[in-house]
Enzyme design. Structure first.
Site, PDB file in Angstrom:
ATOM      1  N   PHE A 113       0.483  -5.698  -9.460  1.00 29.39           N
ATOM      2  CA  PHE A 113       1.240  -5.321 -10.093  1.00 29.39           C
ATOM      3  C   PHE A 113       1.815  -3.940  -8.903  1.00 29.39           C
ATOM      4  O   PHE A 113       2.621  -2.894  -9.284  1.00 29.39           O
ATOM      5  CB  PHE A 113      -0.103  -4.007 -10.188  1.00 29.39           C
ATOM      6  CG  PHE A 113      -1.513  -4.566 -10.892  1.00 29.39           C
ATOM      7  CD1 PHE A 113      -1.431  -4.635 -11.389  1.00 29.39           C
ATOM      8  CD2 PHE A 113      -2.131  -4.870 -10.046  1.00 29.39           C
ATOM      9  CE1 PHE A 113      -3.165  -5.128 -12.037  1.00 29.39           C
ATOM     10  CE2 PHE A 113      -3.560  -4.856  -9.827  1.00 29.39           C
ATOM     11  CZ  PHE A 113      -3.723  -5.074 -11.167  1.00 29.39           C
ATOM     12  N   GLU A 162       4.139  -9.303 -10.773  1.00 30.71           N
ATOM     13  CA  GLU A 162       3.205  -8.799 -11.892  1.00 30.71           C
ATOM     14  C   GLU A 162       3.409  -9.451 -12.783  1.00 30.71           C
ATOM     15  O   GLU A 162       4.439 -10.488 -13.197  1.00 30.71           O
ATOM     16  CB  GLU A 162       4.689  -7.247 -11.369  1.00 30.71           C
ATOM     17  CG  GLU A 162       5.412  -6.872 -13.143  1.00 30.71           C
ATOM     18  CD  GLU A 162       4.515  -6.183 -13.322  1.00 30.71           C
ATOM     19  OE1 GLU A 162       4.033  -6.033 -14.428  1.00 30.71           O
ATOM     20  OE2 GLU A 162       3.810  -4.963 -12.224  1.00 30.71           O
ATOM     21  N   CYS A 198      -2.951   6.372 -10.233  1.00 30.43           N
ATOM     22  CA  CYS A 198      -1.970   7.830 -11.314  1.00 30.43           C
ATOM     23  C   CYS A 198      -3.382   8.669 -12.157  1.00 30.43           C
ATOM     24  O   CYS A 198      -3.595   9.086 -12.653  1.00 30.43           O
ATOM     25  CB  CYS A 198      -1.135   7.445 -12.565  1.00 30.43           C
ATOM     26  SG  CYS A 198      -0.874   5.895 -12.888  1.00 30.43           S
ATOM     27  N   GLN A 205       9.534   4.851 -10.917  1.00 35.14           N
ATOM     28  CA  GLN A 205       8.883   6.147 -11.108  1.00 35.14           C
ATOM     29  C   GLN A 205      10.180   7.043 -11.039  1.00 35.14           C
ATOM     30  O   GLN A 205      10.854   7.247 -10.826  1.00 35.14           O
ATOM     31  CB  GLN A 205       8.422   6.587  -8.942  1.00 35.14           C
ATOM     32  CG  GLN A 205       7.029   5.700  -8.731  1.00 35.14           C
ATOM     33  CD  GLN A 205       5.820   6.631  -9.310  1.00 35.14           C
ATOM     34  OE1 GLN A 205       5.676   7.071 -10.576  1.00 35.14           O
ATOM     35  NE2 GLN A 205       4.287   5.867  -8.811  1.00 35.14           N
ATOM     36  N   ASN A 210       8.982  -1.747  -5.600  1.00 35.01           N
ATOM     37  CA  ASN A 210       9.389  -0.110  -5.412  1.00 35.01           C
ATOM     38  C   ASN A 210       8.931  -0.722  -4.124  1.00 35.01           C
ATOM     39  O   ASN A 210       9.347   0.173  -2.868  1.00 35.01           O
ATOM     40  CB  ASN A 210       8.810   0.865  -6.573  1.00 35.01           C
ATOM     41  CG  ASN A 210       8.735   2.203  -5.615  1.00 35.01           C
ATOM     42  OD1 ASN A 210       9.252   2.696  -6.318  1.00 35.01           O
ATOM     43  ND2 ASN A 210       7.201   2.768  -5.934  1.00 35.01           N
ATOM     44  N   ASP A 267      -1.033  -1.448  -7.130  1.00 31.46           N
ATOM     45  CA  ASP A 267      -0.162  -0.585  -7.969  1.00 31.46           C
ATOM     46  C   ASP A 267      -0.883  -0.515  -9.205  1.00 31.46           C
ATOM     47  O   ASP A 267      -0.079  -0.439  -9.860  1.00 31.46           O
ATOM     48  CB  ASP A 267       0.530   0.338  -7.428  1.00 31.46           C
ATOM     49  CG  ASP A 267       1.242   1.622  -8.510  1.00 31.46           C
ATOM     50  OD1 ASP A 267       0.892   2.362  -8.526  1.00 31.46           O
ATOM     51  OD2 ASP A 267       2.908   1.757  -8.191  1.00 31.46           O
TER      52      ASP A 267
END
EC number: 2.1.1.190
Length: 389
Positions: A250, A271, A346, A223, A255, A319
């Site tokens: 993901f 991931e 997002c 980020q 993070n 995410d």
């Protein structure tokens, strides 16, 4: 009947999802104007697309500006497409995004679920400018450029107000080391050290609240607004506090997974990017976080989901990329161990599309938080908590 190239004078009713302005012709036909206009402004626009039911257009001139409109502080604003909402104060931009989200959610959820939306919590960015610790530049002849607004033209940059000061200051020298092309550049929030994605430099990124310092290569996604990311991670970890087995889907370079592991949670971090998995695994080993396991797997394939199912998580973080993860809602329904989801988005309209099978099965949205992760732009990050009935 209007066609491409026609110039119209219109009044902006409101801002829609993805930052577009909504206006209407006298006939009632909808016109969507590209980002950069504000509610109640009278604008001259040029039609760029004429569909059956609506027109698309771009603003040519602001005839009657909104009282919210100020002078954009960036000297490249007229040509660069990077900060189309930089003409309003950062706190005003946050309010506009909250209005956009409140307007978009009922339509995205539809008649069955649109009446059951929890009160929106809004978390502004600590900084309105100079917040990005990671960004992309286009290099031509050793000089940094940005993409032009609504075009593929390149705009030479002398500065970028979105970039943190160390990164903006180093940008010209970093560009000199790169061939022509598009590259990621990054800076450490801890030391101010800068680097490009080329090479093997690792930058320190700290989570003070969790007592962690990660070492991240500039080319691995993280980020960019690291200060606000602290709030996002804390909120997500707190939302899953009562659960001991958590799948981080993901997960990127960890993070969420690494802070969760620092709290003693057992985490399966999945991931599809091998460099991110390698980075996460390396940091977990260096920090002695034995309760997190990183796996390189494509979540668009059944084998990855069998692995997640075998792990039997009681909660999960999702995410996914901006385009979302089509079909994931139905897949999650087939995992009876799950009780809570923390869905980081997002593009929450795509997220609602993907979550509809869960909502149809009785899952409910218990919490919604807007994080203004990208001041100066229409983009936002949303944390949505879903509970099994």
């Amino acid at each position: 009947m209007n066609s491409m190239g026609d110039v119209l004078t219109l009044t902006i009713e409101k801002i829609l999802w993805r930052g577009r302005g909504l206006a209407r012709l006298d006939s009632g036909q909808v016109v969507m104007i590209e980002p950069g206009v504000l509610p109640e402004e009278v604008v001259s626009v040029r039609v760029t697309k004429a569909a059956k039911d609506f027109l698309q257009a771009e603003a040519v001139r602001i005839l009657t500006p909104s009282p919210l409109r100020g002078v954009h502080p960036c000297p490249h604003a007229a040509d660069c497409g990077g900060s189309r909402f930089g003409m309003v104060a950062p706190e005003t931009g946050t309010q506009l995004k909250a209005d956009i989200l409140r307007d978009a959610l009922p339509r995205a959820l539809g008649r069955d679920h649109g009446l059951h939306i929890p009160e929106l919590r809004v978390v502004p960015s600590p900084k309105g400018w100079r917040y990005r610790l990671r960004g992309q530049i286009h290099v031509r002849s050793g000089r940094p450029h940005a993409m032009g607004h609504a075009s593929n033209d390149l705009v030479p940059l002398t500065d970028c107000l979105l970039l943190c000061e160390p990164l903006a200051k180093a940008m010209p020298d970093l560009a000199k080391t790169l061939p022509d092309g598009r590259f990621t550049i990054a800076a450490s929030p801890d030391t101010g050290q800068t680097a490009t994605e080329q090479g093997d430099v690792l930058l320190p990124f700290s989570f003070p609240e969790f007592g962690l310092t990660l070492q991240l290569p500039p080319g691995t996604f993280f980020q960019a607004n690291w200060a606000l990311n602290q709030h996002l991670v804390r909120s997500t970890v707190d939302a899953l506090d009562g659960f001991e087995r958590i799948a981080d889907l993901f997960c990127g370079a960890g993070n969420f997974a690494l802070p969760l592991a620092s709290r003693g949670k057992t985490v399966l971090a999945v991931e599809g990017s091998l460099p991110a998995v390698t980075t996460g695994t390396r940091n977990a080993k260096r920090l002695n976080l034995d309760s997190v396991t990183f796996r390189d797997a494509n979540l668009a394939r059944p084998a990855a989901w069998k692995m997640v199912g075998d792990f039997a998580p009681r909660a999960a973080i999702l995410d996914p990329p901006r385009t979302g993860a089509k079909g994931i809602g139905s897949t999650l329904l087939g995992m009876p161990s799950l009780e809570r989801l923390a869905w980081v988005s997002c593009d929450v309209v795509n997220t609602i599309r993907d979550a509809k099978p869960l909502l149809a099965a009785g899952w409910r949205i218990s919490s919604l938080t807007l994080f203004d992760m990208f001041p100066g732009t229409w983009h936002m990050e949303v944390l949505m908590i879903l509970e099994r009935p």
